[in-house]
Motif scaffolding. Structure first.
Motif, PDB file in Angstrom:
ATOM      1  N   VAL A  72       0.833  -1.203   0.000  1.00 44.06           N
ATOM      2  CA  VAL A  72       0.000   0.000   0.000  1.00 44.06           C
ATOM      3  C   VAL A  72       0.867   1.251   0.000  1.00 44.06           C
ATOM      4  N   PHE A  73       1.954   1.238   0.768  1.00 46.38           N
ATOM      5  CA  PHE A  73       2.854   2.393   0.803  1.00 46.38           C
ATOM      6  C   PHE A  73       3.453   2.663  -0.575  1.00 46.38           C
ATOM      7  N   ASP A  74       3.794   1.613  -1.313  1.00 44.94           N
ATOM      8  CA  ASP A  74       4.348   1.799  -2.655  1.00 44.94           C
ATOM      9  C   ASP A  74       3.336   2.470  -3.583  1.00 44.94           C
ATOM     10  N   VAL A  75       2.084   2.035  -3.481  1.00 44.40           N
ATOM     11  CA  VAL A  75       1.050   2.653  -4.321  1.00 44.40           C
ATOM     12  C   VAL A  75       0.866   4.123  -3.947  1.00 44.40           C
ATOM     13  N   VAL A  76       0.844   4.411  -2.640  1.00 43.87           N
ATOM     14  CA  VAL A  76       0.691   5.799  -2.188  1.00 43.87           C
ATOM     15  C   VAL A  76       1.885   6.634  -2.617  1.00 43.87           C
ATOM     16  N   ASP A  77       3.075   6.050  -2.595  1.00 40.86           N
ATOM     17  CA  ASP A  77       4.276   6.777  -2.986  1.00 40.86           C
ATOM     18  C   ASP A  77       4.204   7.205  -4.447  1.00 40.86           C
ATOM     19  N   VAL A  78       3.778   6.281  -5.320  1.00 38.79           N
ATOM     20  CA  VAL A  78       3.634   6.623  -6.733  1.00 38.79           C
ATOM     21  C   VAL A  78       2.573   7.696  -6.921  1.00 38.79           C
ATOM     22  N   ALA A  79       1.479   7.604  -6.157  1.00 43.85           N
ATOM     23  CA  ALA A  79       0.416   8.608  -6.267  1.00 43.85           C
ATOM     24  C   ALA A  79       0.906   9.988  -5.832  1.00 43.85           C
ATOM     25  N   LEU A  80       1.709  10.046  -4.779  1.00 46.24           N
ATOM     26  CA  LEU A  80       2.243  11.339  -4.324  1.00 46.24           C
ATOM     27  C   LEU A  80       3.155  11.949  -5.377  1.00 46.24           C
ATOM     28  N   VAL A  81       4.009  11.110  -5.984  1.00 49.11           N
ATOM     29  CA  VAL A  81       4.915  11.623  -7.008  1.00 49.11           C
ATOM     30  C   VAL A  81       4.121  12.122  -8.215  1.00 49.11           C
ATOM     31  N   ALA A  82       3.106  11.372  -8.618  1.00 48.52           N
ATOM     32  CA  ALA A  82       2.332  11.751  -9.803  1.00 48.52           C
ATOM     33  C   ALA A  82       1.542  13.032  -9.575  1.00 48.52           C
ATOM     34  N   ASN A  83       1.017  13.236  -8.374  1.00 48.29           N
ATOM     35  CA  ASN A  83       0.134  14.370  -8.118  1.00 48.29           C
ATOM     36  C   ASN A  83       0.874  15.636  -7.712  1.00 48.29           C
ATOM     37  N   PHE A  84       2.046  15.501  -7.084  1.00 46.88           N
ATOM     38  CA  PHE A  84       2.706  16.682  -6.543  1.00 46.88           C
ATOM     39  C   PHE A  84       4.051  16.977  -7.198  1.00 46.88           C
ATOM     40  N   VAL A  85       4.759  15.954  -7.669  1.00 46.54           N
ATOM     41  CA  VAL A  85       6.053  16.187  -8.315  1.00 46.54           C
ATOM     42  C   VAL A  85       5.876  16.383  -9.817  1.00 46.54           C
ATOM     43  N   GLY A  86       4.985  15.610 -10.426  1.00 45.96           N
ATOM     44  CA  GLY A  86       4.732  15.775 -11.845  1.00 45.96           C
ATOM     45  C   GLY A  86       4.558  14.453 -12.562  1.00 45.96           C
ATOM     46  N   THR A  87       3.880  14.516 -13.706  1.00 48.69           N
ATOM     47  CA  THR A  87       3.644  13.307 -14.484  1.00 48.69           C
ATOM     48  C   THR A  87       4.937  12.748 -15.062  1.00 48.69           C
ATOM     49  N   ASP A  88       5.830  13.625 -15.515  1.00 47.85           N
ATOM     50  CA  ASP A  88       7.115  13.161 -16.048  1.00 47.85           C
ATOM     51  C   ASP A  88       7.926  12.437 -14.971  1.00 47.85           C
ATOM     52  N   ALA A  89       7.894  12.981 -13.760  1.00 51.64           N
ATOM     53  CA  ALA A  89       8.620  12.343 -12.663  1.00 51.64           C
ATOM     54  C   ALA A  89       8.030  10.970 -12.353  1.00 51.64           C
ATOM     55  N   ALA A  90       6.693  10.866 -12.380  1.00 47.81           N
ATOM     56  CA  ALA A  90       6.065   9.572 -12.127  1.00 47.81           C
ATOM     57  C   ALA A  90       6.426   8.562 -13.206  1.00 47.81           C
ATOM     58  N   ALA A  91       6.443   9.004 -14.469  1.00 49.62           N
ATOM     59  CA  ALA A  91       6.814   8.096 -15.559  1.00 49.62           C
ATOM     60  C   ALA A  91       8.257   7.624 -15.405  1.00 49.62           C
TER      61      ALA A  91
END
Length: 609
Positions: A72-91
């Motif tokens: 669950v923490f891994d999923v939340v971590d990806v969600a935080l990166v995608a929503n606050f750091v940026g889509t490019d960072a998440a990719a």
């Protein structure tokens, strides 16, 4: 154990001592009342909530909890990166981690091998060898992972560009990788050292600390990305810092409590690579584990490529199904680790009957757990699809696939638990061959047929995976039912027992569990259980010491503490153990273990090794 089991001798004894069960006709037909009563009686014995069941649950609950929460923490971590750091960072984060994880599967087998061999040595009373396995696994992990991670350090940018990402995303991935490689190294060393605590009756404490630091990691990431404008590299530094703090805290706190004291000689006071047989055994055990992990990982990636041929919507829907499978696999991994540790300890102690009974209990728990999780999945129903995506097309696809996924969870949980149990027997090569044949001979061909020839939608892929898991679980169950547990336990003891000590089981009522194991599996007259020999003969109880559950894996007892505790132990005459010593010169020669005799007297200084 891997090469000779079940063996010709065992098959002959199996035919002589086991009643043949006929399906339709015969004196022992499976529909006969006597056969049904015998099966129900065995099921009641397996289901009994005794001390063995308590110990299994005590191991399984923290392991399953940690695995699920980390997922669950891994999923939340990806969600935080995608929503606050940026889509490019998440990719960049997801794809770069995908490449590193793919090669990291080869390295993961080293830690899994340690998780099997250490309980074997610990169960045989050999703390030195258990600690040497940790030292060997750490060095081998660093030596193998260093060139692989170094290659990603220099070439991860080209890999991201080859995947079709832009130069900007590739630069973000390169910066993240330069920090992440250090995180992988620290995490590997941490898992090896902390693993000693998990098999020495401190798994609950480790799970609590792990959950606390995991929560702190998530909170720190959430606070950082929501307060400042940061990059993906900053998030990587947070993860690395929390991993280092976790490792230091566990080592310092456990050392101050004295939990590592019994492992100092093997971990710090010896050069483990002089023990060539231990190095060879760990490497030979790690190789099939590494290939098994890689094959399982690559199997899912191939199925993902086949899903993409059905269309972009199908590929996205399959990726969402992957996140659901990860939660299922987390529960299976936690229960499998608990089963492997418990059964390995029994086999190392020579408790073949208890190991057999424990394996049946673990399989029963796995089936019940899979039913429980599947029922939750069915109760949530279409809501899961709504939670994952807002696209109606994807929601309809997921809703149609979830019933099949629930069925696949039952077969997957049983099969993977059986995989861990066979691994606890030291037979990972056999488990690898079974998994490889079922995966590449059944699952992948069925997926190809459903997509290329029949042009079936995602239901064909999910059905193929379910069929593959069903066949794998059935074959591994057959292997477990025909295993010669006594012979496997003797081989494991001959390899690991070099101190000459024999400990009692760590349950509170050993006689009760020994009788339960006898009633569960009929045995021949010449194969009596070692687990009850010392306890059923009153003449042997005099003068024996009682080793409490934690003292089996505790530090070496000093002479003074032994004298003080001996008077208290005499008050519990039903809980006893024979303490034997061996020459210190044998401590680094596991090969000589099988030829050692067990002297009746203790060492001069009264120390327990």
């Amino acid at each position: 154990a891997d090469a000779h089991d079940p063996g010709k001798d065992y098959l002959e004894r199996y035919v002589q001592t086991t009643k043949n069960l006929d399906i339709c006709c015969g004196p022992n037909a499976m529909w006969k009342w006597s056969t049904i009563v015998r099966a129900v009686d065995n099921l009641v014995t397996i289901s009994e909530y005794d001390n063995e069941m308590k110990r299994i649950l005590r191991l399984a609950v923290p392991f399953v909890t940690v695995e699920v929460v980390e997922c669950v923490f891994d999923v939340v971590d990806v969600a935080l990166v995608a929503n606050f750091v940026g889509t490019d960072a998440a990719a960049a984060y997801v794809v770069a981690d995908l490449f590193i994880s793919m090669t990291h599967e080869f390295i993961a087998g080293i830690g899994d091998a340690q998780g099997t061999l250490c309980p074997h040595a610990l169960g045989a009373g050999n703390n030195v060898l258990a600690a040497q396995y940790v030292q060997i696994s750490i060095v081998v992990f660093l030596v193998v992972s260093a060139p692989i991670l170094a290659a990603w350090w220099f070439f991860i940018g080209n890999a991201l560009l080859w995947f079709g990402l832009s130069h900007h995303v590739a630069q973000i991935g390169v910066a993240w990788t330069h920090v992440a490689v250090a995180h992988y190294l620290v995490s590997g060393v941490s898992e090896s050292v902390v693993g000693l605590l998990e098999i020495s009756d401190h798994e609950v404490w480790v799970a609590i600390v792990d959950l606390i630091f995991g929560t702190l990691d998530m909170v720190a990431t959430l606070f950082t990305v929501t307060t400042w404008e940061v990059t993906l590299t900053t998030v990587a530094w947070i993860h690395l810092g929390m991993e280092v703090l976790f490792f230091l805290f566990v080592v310092v706190a456990a050392s101050r409590k004295g939990w590592y004291r019994q492992f100092y000689q093997g971990l710090l006071g010896s050069f483990a690579f002089k023990n060539v047989s231990a190095v060879k055994r760990l490497v030979l055990t790690a190789i099939p584990l590494s290939f098994g992990s890689f094959l399982a990982y690559s199997e899912w990636e191939i199925i993902t490529l086949l899903a993409s041929r059905l269309g972009p919507a199908e590929a996205v829907a399959w990726s969402f199904l992957g996140s659901i499978w990860e939660v299922f696999e987390a529960t299976t991994e936690g229960l499998g680790e608990a089963a492997a540790i418990r059964i390995s300890l029994h086999l190392g102690k020579g408790r073949a009957d208890l190991a057999r009974l424990s394996s049946s209990k673990c399989l029963l728990i796995s089936v019940l757990l899979s039913f429980f999780i599947t029922s939750i999945l069915f109760m949530c129903g279409d809501n899961i699809a709504v939670w994952l995506t807002k696209d109606e097309t994807l929601q309809n696809m997921l809703s149609e696939l979830l019933p099949l996924v629930g069925l696949g969870n039952v077969t997957m949980t049983f099969g993977m638990t059986a995989w861990h149990i066979i691994g606890a027997q030291g037979r990972y090569r056999l488990a690898l061959v079974i998994a490889m044949i079922c995966s590449w001979g059944i699952t992948i061909p069925l997926c190809l047929i459903s997509v290329q020839l029949l042009n079936i939608d995602l239901k064909g892929l999910v059905s193929s995976v379910v069929i593959g898991y069903s066949v794998t679980g059935s074959v591994m169950a057959c292997v477990l039912l025909r295993s010669d547990w006594e012979r496997i336990s003797q081989i494991i003891q001959d390899i690991n027992r070099i101190t000459g000590e024999t400990y009692s089981d760590d349950s509170d009522n050993e006689e009760e569990q020994s009788e339960a194991s006898k009633s569960y599996v009929p045995k021949s007259e010449d194969s009596s259980s070692e687990s009850s020999d010392d306890d059923t003969d009153p003449s042997k109880k005099k003068g024996k010491k009682r080793i409490s559950p934690k003292s089996v894996v505790s530090s070496a007892l000093s002479a003074a503490s032994s004298r003080r505790s001996r008077s208290r132990r005499k008050m519990r005459s039903s809980k006893s153990v024979v303490s034997r010593s061996a020459s210190p010169s044998t401590l680094t020669s596991p090969v000589a273990a099988s030829s050692l005799r067990k002297p009746s007297s203790t060492s001069k200084n009264g120390h327990m090794i």
